[in-house]
Write a protein that holds these residues in place. Sequence first.
Motif, PDB file in Angstrom:
ATOM      1  N   ALA A   1      10.614 -71.047 -16.439  1.00  0.00           N
ATOM      2  CA  ALA A   1      10.315 -69.639 -16.183  1.00  0.00           C
ATOM      3  C   ALA A   1      11.221 -69.076 -15.095  1.00  0.00           C
ATOM      4  N   PHE A   2      11.418 -69.840 -14.011  1.00  0.00           N
ATOM      5  CA  PHE A   2      12.285 -69.360 -12.938  1.00  0.00           C
ATOM      6  C   PHE A   2      13.730 -69.230 -13.401  1.00  0.00           C
ATOM      7  N   ASP A   3      14.156 -70.119 -14.290  1.00  0.00           N
ATOM      8  CA  ASP A   3      15.514 -69.999 -14.844  1.00  0.00           C
ATOM      9  C   ASP A   3      15.673 -68.684 -15.590  1.00  0.00           C
ATOM     10  N   ARG A   4      14.652 -68.353 -16.385  1.00  0.00           N
ATOM     11  CA  ARG A   4      14.727 -67.097 -17.133  1.00  0.00           C
ATOM     12  C   ARG A   4      14.723 -65.891 -16.194  1.00  0.00           C
ATOM     13  N   MET A   5      13.908 -65.950 -15.156  1.00  0.00           N
ATOM     14  CA  MET A   5      13.862 -64.840 -14.210  1.00  0.00           C
ATOM     15  C   MET A   5      15.171 -64.691 -13.435  1.00  0.00           C
ATOM     16  N   GLU A   6      15.800 -65.810 -13.137  1.00  0.00           N
ATOM     17  CA  GLU A   6      17.084 -65.747 -12.446  1.00  0.00           C
ATOM     18  C   GLU A   6      18.122 -65.052 -13.315  1.00  0.00           C
ATOM     19  N   ASP A   7      18.109 -65.368 -14.629  1.00  0.00           N
ATOM     20  CA  ASP A   7      19.035 -64.714 -15.556  1.00  0.00           C
ATOM     21  C   ASP A   7      18.775 -63.214 -15.616  1.00  0.00           C
ATOM     22  N   LYS A   8      17.484 -62.843 -15.652  1.00  0.00           N
ATOM     23  CA  LYS A   8      17.148 -61.428 -15.696  1.00  0.00           C
ATOM     24  C   LYS A   8      17.582 -60.716 -14.415  1.00  0.00           C
ATOM     25  N   ALA A   9      17.367 -61.370 -13.277  1.00  0.00           N
ATOM     26  CA  ALA A   9      17.749 -60.764 -12.001  1.00  0.00           C
ATOM     27  C   ALA A   9      19.262 -60.566 -11.916  1.00  0.00           C
ATOM     28  N   GLU A  10      20.027 -61.547 -12.388  1.00  0.00           N
ATOM     29  CA  GLU A  10      21.477 -61.427 -12.379  1.00  0.00           C
ATOM     30  C   GLU A  10      21.942 -60.299 -13.296  1.00  0.00           C
ATOM     31  N   LYS A  11      21.271 -60.147 -14.419  1.00  0.00           N
ATOM     32  CA  LYS A  11      21.620 -59.075 -15.343  1.00  0.00           C
ATOM     33  C   LYS A  11      21.370 -57.714 -14.716  1.00  0.00           C
ATOM     34  N   MET A  12      20.210 -57.568 -14.021  1.00  0.00           N
ATOM     35  CA  MET A  12      19.905 -56.298 -13.372  1.00  0.00           C
ATOM     36  C   MET A  12      20.911 -55.989 -12.269  1.00  0.00           C
ATOM     37  N   LEU A  13      21.294 -57.008 -11.510  1.00  0.00           N
ATOM     38  CA  LEU A  13      22.269 -56.814 -10.437  1.00  0.00           C
ATOM     39  C   LEU A  13      23.625 -56.416 -11.004  1.00  0.00           C
ATOM     40  N   ASP A  14      24.026 -57.038 -12.131  1.00  0.00           N
ATOM     41  CA  ASP A  14      25.291 -56.683 -12.776  1.00  0.00           C
ATOM     42  C   ASP A  14      25.291 -55.226 -13.210  1.00  0.00           C
ATOM     43  N   GLU A  15      24.159 -54.772 -13.750  1.00  0.00           N
ATOM     44  CA  GLU A  15      24.067 -53.378 -14.176  1.00  0.00           C
ATOM     45  C   GLU A  15      24.178 -52.434 -12.982  1.00  0.00           C
ATOM     46  N   ALA A  16      23.514 -52.790 -11.885  1.00  0.00           N
ATOM     47  CA  ALA A  16      23.580 -51.947 -10.691  1.00  0.00           C
ATOM     48  C   ALA A  16      25.004 -51.904 -10.139  1.00  0.00           C
ATOM     49  N   ASN A  17      25.683 -53.050 -10.120  1.00  0.00           N
ATOM     50  CA  ASN A  17      27.064 -53.099  -9.644  1.00  0.00           C
ATOM     51  C   ASN A  17      27.981 -52.272 -10.531  1.00  0.00           C
ATOM     52  N   ALA A  18      27.752 -52.324 -11.853  1.00  0.00           N
ATOM     53  CA  ALA A  18      28.560 -51.543 -12.783  1.00  0.00           C
ATOM     54  C   ALA A  18      28.382 -50.052 -12.518  1.00  0.00           C
ATOM     55  N   MET A  19      27.137 -49.663 -12.198  1.00  0.00           N
ATOM     56  CA  MET A  19      26.867 -48.266 -11.869  1.00  0.00           C
ATOM     57  C   MET A  19      27.622 -47.841 -10.628  1.00  0.00           C
TER      58      MET A  19
END
Length: 227
Positions: free
Chosen positions: A168-186
């Motif tokens: 579960a934590f692995d999946r959440m880490e992937d989701k968190a990285e994805k959200m951070l990537d989107e914010a950085n792209a913005m």
Amino acid sequence: MGILSRFKDIMASNINSLLDKCEDPEKMIDQYLRNLESDLGKVKAETASVMAEEARSKRELDESAQEIVKFQKYAEKALTSGNEVDARQFLEKKQQAVAKQTSLQQMYTMSSENATKMKQMHEKLVKDIGSLNSRRDSIKMKVQVAKTQQKLNQIGSSVAGAGNNLSAFDRMEDKAEKMLDEANAMSELNQVGVDNDIVNLQAKYDTEPGSAAVDDELAALKAQMGL
């Protein structure tokens, strides 16, 4: 034109401060948009000021051209009346106006270039803010889904055991990285590159013409008028 050089620093400061708070993407996107709205206000005020300077420079340039025509006509009237002394004075004034016109042309060219750059910056910032506003709801929805999933995973972890916890934590880490990537792209969308180099025009007249130039123009005018 200080805003042209300051704007990159303003944007970089916003991005850095928001990245420091990236543990909460939902709050980050709202803060980022508030900062952009504040920057837009600064750019809008500076753009209005530069456009006003452009209008003033153009008005002074037009008035200078009218002066040149006016002194030319007065010189012709003076010669028609047989008064070369007055004609010479009017021609001296005309040449002074011509020299001044060169400087005014330089000022107008620079102010026009600055106004163009500021308007382009303002238009880009407005467009970027509109784009980010349209994406905000989608981003915040994804964050809410991620938070809900985190809660579900926490509940399930107490039942599924340590192995499930790790997954579960692995999946959440992937989701968190994805959200951070989107914010950085913005953040990258709003990096504004402004060319601060302004081409300086070379003066056409380095010194005011002397009396010899006035004599030459006076003789030419008399020949033209048949005097």
